[in-house]
Design a protein around this motif. Structure first.
Motif, mmCIF file in Angstrom:
data_model
loop_
_atom_site.group_PDB
_atom_site.id
_atom_site.type_symbol
_atom_site.label_atom_id
_atom_site.label_comp_id
_atom_site.label_asym_id
_atom_site.label_seq_id
_atom_site.Cartn_x
_atom_site.Cartn_y
_atom_site.Cartn_z
ATOM 1 N N GLN A 196 30.693 12.216 10.462
ATOM 2 C CA GLN A 196 30.749 13.698 10.141
ATOM 3 C C GLN A 196 31.241 13.659 8.616
ATOM 4 O O GLN A 196 30.685 14.047 7.773
ATOM 5 C CB GLN A 196 31.566 14.289 10.878
ATOM 6 C CG GLN A 196 31.745 15.883 10.636
ATOM 7 C CD GLN A 196 32.429 16.549 11.608
ATOM 8 O OE1 GLN A 196 33.031 16.274 12.579
ATOM 9 N NE2 GLN A 196 32.254 18.068 11.674
ATOM 10 N N VAL A 197 32.424 12.817 8.264
ATOM 11 C CA VAL A 197 32.751 13.024 6.747
ATOM 12 C C VAL A 197 31.702 12.578 5.970
ATOM 13 O O VAL A 197 31.751 12.903 5.060
ATOM 14 C CB VAL A 197 34.151 11.978 6.830
ATOM 15 C CG1 VAL A 197 34.731 12.095 5.422
ATOM 16 C CG2 VAL A 197 35.128 12.783 7.666
ATOM 17 N N TYR A 203 29.302 15.067 5.341
ATOM 18 C CA TYR A 203 29.514 15.985 4.522
ATOM 19 C C TYR A 203 29.588 15.620 2.967
ATOM 20 O O TYR A 203 29.002 16.337 2.041
ATOM 21 C CB TYR A 203 30.929 16.567 4.808
ATOM 22 C CG TYR A 203 31.797 17.246 3.815
ATOM 23 C CD1 TYR A 203 31.362 18.525 3.421
ATOM 24 C CD2 TYR A 203 32.663 16.570 2.836
ATOM 25 C CE1 TYR A 203 32.041 19.241 2.348
ATOM 26 C CE2 TYR A 203 33.244 17.339 1.820
ATOM 27 C CZ TYR A 203 32.874 18.542 1.691
ATOM 28 O OH TYR A 203 33.727 19.226 0.404
ATOM 29 N N LEU A 204 30.097 14.455 2.857
ATOM 30 C CA LEU A 204 30.190 13.811 1.162
ATOM 31 C C LEU A 204 28.618 13.770 0.840
ATOM 32 O O LEU A 204 28.489 13.799 -0.493
ATOM 33 C CB LEU A 204 31.040 12.530 1.329
ATOM 34 C CG LEU A 204 32.348 12.303 1.699
ATOM 35 C CD1 LEU A 204 32.960 11.340 1.850
ATOM 36 C CD2 LEU A 204 33.147 13.274 0.630
ATOM 37 N N ASN A 205 27.777 13.540 1.842
ATOM 38 C CA ASN A 205 26.438 13.443 1.104
ATOM 39 C C ASN A 205 25.744 14.623 0.690
ATOM 40 O O ASN A 205 24.585 14.699 0.215
ATOM 41 C CB ASN A 205 25.451 12.660 2.212
ATOM 42 C CG ASN A 205 25.808 10.947 2.019
ATOM 43 O OD1 ASN A 205 26.095 10.627 0.944
ATOM 44 N ND2 ASN A 205 25.635 10.176 3.218
ATOM 45 N N THR A 206 26.377 15.826 1.200
ATOM 46 C CA THR A 206 25.909 17.027 1.082
ATOM 47 C C THR A 206 26.148 17.554 -0.264
ATOM 48 O O THR A 206 25.643 18.595 -1.034
ATOM 49 C CB THR A 206 26.270 18.129 2.025
ATOM 50 O OG1 THR A 206 27.519 18.213 1.959
ATOM 51 C CG2 THR A 206 25.843 17.757 3.459
ATOM 52 N N ILE A 207 27.311 16.817 -0.833
ATOM 53 C CA ILE A 207 27.821 17.428 -2.265
ATOM 54 C C ILE A 207 27.016 17.145 -3.323
ATOM 55 O O ILE A 207 26.601 15.932 -3.573
ATOM 56 C CB ILE A 207 29.156 16.947 -2.329
ATOM 57 C CG1 ILE A 207 30.185 17.621 -1.342
ATOM 58 C CG2 ILE A 207 29.633 17.365 -3.869
ATOM 59 C CD1 ILE A 207 31.338 16.811 -1.528
ATOM 60 N N PHE A 243 39.992 16.150 6.438
ATOM 61 C CA PHE A 243 38.797 16.803 6.518
ATOM 62 C C PHE A 243 38.771 18.157 7.503
ATOM 63 O O PHE A 243 39.293 17.737 8.555
ATOM 64 C CB PHE A 243 37.515 15.726 6.953
ATOM 65 C CG PHE A 243 36.324 16.237 7.081
ATOM 66 C CD1 PHE A 243 35.672 16.724 5.748
ATOM 67 C CD2 PHE A 243 35.604 16.699 8.240
ATOM 68 C CE1 PHE A 243 34.209 17.180 5.956
ATOM 69 C CE2 PHE A 243 34.537 17.389 8.159
ATOM 70 C CZ PHE A 243 33.651 17.576 7.292
ATOM 71 N N THR A 251 37.122 20.084 10.011
ATOM 72 C CA THR A 251 35.720 20.096 10.763
ATOM 73 C C THR A 251 35.445 21.728 11.014
ATOM 74 O O THR A 251 34.237 21.976 10.913
ATOM 75 C CB THR A 251 36.037 19.506 11.917
ATOM 76 O OG1 THR A 251 37.186 19.911 12.834
ATOM 77 C CG2 THR A 251 36.356 18.205 11.851
ATOM 78 N N GLU A 294 35.921 24.181 8.762
ATOM 79 C CA GLU A 294 35.228 24.619 7.735
ATOM 80 C C GLU A 294 34.362 23.879 6.876
ATOM 81 O O GLU A 294 33.708 23.962 5.873
ATOM 82 C CB GLU A 294 36.137 25.283 6.636
ATOM 83 C CG GLU A 294 37.271 26.420 7.199
ATOM 84 C CD GLU A 294 37.897 26.791 5.838
ATOM 85 O OE1 GLU A 294 37.833 26.715 4.917
ATOM 86 O OE2 GLU A 294 38.993 27.604 6.068
ATOM 87 N N ASN A 295 34.301 22.527 7.522
ATOM 88 C CA ASN A 295 33.367 21.542 6.958
ATOM 89 C C ASN A 295 33.638 21.215 5.583
ATOM 90 O O ASN A 295 32.473 21.203 4.691
ATOM 91 C CB ASN A 295 31.836 21.825 7.082
ATOM 92 C CG ASN A 295 30.903 20.687 7.097
ATOM 93 O OD1 ASN A 295 31.163 19.548 7.626
ATOM 94 N ND2 ASN A 295 29.983 20.611 6.602
ATOM 95 N N LYS A 296 34.969 21.026 5.192
ATOM 96 C CA LYS A 296 34.988 20.176 3.902
ATOM 97 C C LYS A 296 36.275 19.486 3.789
ATOM 98 O O LYS A 296 37.153 19.460 4.756
ATOM 99 C CB LYS A 296 35.383 21.739 2.852
ATOM 100 C CG LYS A 296 36.268 22.561 3.330
ATOM 101 C CD LYS A 296 36.341 23.805 2.750
ATOM 102 C CE LYS A 296 37.746 24.325 2.835
ATOM 103 N NZ LYS A 296 37.972 25.748 1.908
#
Length: 217
Positions: free
Chosen positions: A42-43, A46-50, A163, A165, A167-169
């Motif tokens: 999951q982490v 998230y990092l790949n969405t930035i 992280f 979860t 707020e997903n950030k």
């Protein structure tokens, strides 16, 4: 001032590299539960969405001293931390080098990005299970805490990511150096996906200090 520069290097020069070290230790997935592996993934996701990320930061030094300012991130590999006065330092990564700049003394310390241990965080293809040596992961209801070991580069030690979860950030990271001293950075008021002026990542060079392979000028 030397102590302040060392804290910046330990915290941010560690955070900007693109290329994985060929000899870096890998994570043994068998030591983690299905729940823990899901949290790690999951982490990574998230990092790949930035693409870009901006916001405020608050840095807490090992002696309890607090500094703050604004940050700008653009993947892959670009970052700027602007410290609010009275701090005189700023951190700039242009995608090849990370520069620790003293605005008062007008000096620049440059480090090759490939020597720094947070390379996986700002790459375009993040896979923490593949690219990092994960020591521990604690998945809780609204928070994942993940510790990564780094024994190479300019700032060896342990990196701990926190992280959110819900707020997903990513909300905080802590660098623990080889002496066991912690330097933490909290990210606040973050905004993702907005364009950033390219000049934010331009290194305006002052007198260059010979650090990490750069040439003095």
């Amino acid at each position: 001032m030397a102590l302040a520069r060392n804290l910046m290097i330990a915290t941010f020069a560690a955070a900007l590299s693109l290329a994985p070290a060929a000899h870096a230790a890998k994570t043994d997935a068998s030591q983690f539960s299905i729940e823990q592996i899901a949290a790690i993934d999951q982490v990574s996701a998230y990092l790949n969405t930035i693409t870009t990320l901006t916001g405020d930061f608050v840095q807490t030094a090992p002696d309890g001293g607090v500094t703050q300012g604004r940050f700008f991130i653009e993947k892959p590999g670009r970052l700027r931390f602007e410290y609010a006065p009275p701090a005189q330092l700023q951190i700039v990564s242009d995608g090849l080098w990370v520069a620790v700049q003293d605005k008062k003394l007008k000096t620049t310390e440059k480090y090759p990005l490939v020597t720094t241990p947070l390379r996986m965080i700002l790459s375009d293809n993040v896979d923490l299970m593949r690219d990092a040596k994960i020591l521990a992961v604690f998945p809780e209801t609204d928070l994942v805490t993940l510790s990564i070991e780094e024994t190479t580069g300019e700032a060896p030690g342990t990196l701990t990511l926190m992280f959110d979860t819900a707020e997903n950030k990513l909300t905080r990271w802590t660098v623990t150096d080889v002496q066991g001293l912690d330097t933490s950075v909290s990210l606040e008021n973050t905004v993702a996906g907005e364009p950033i002026d390219p000049s934010k990542f331009r290194i305006i060079e002052h007198r260059i200090l010979d650090v990490g392979g750069s040439n003095a000028r």
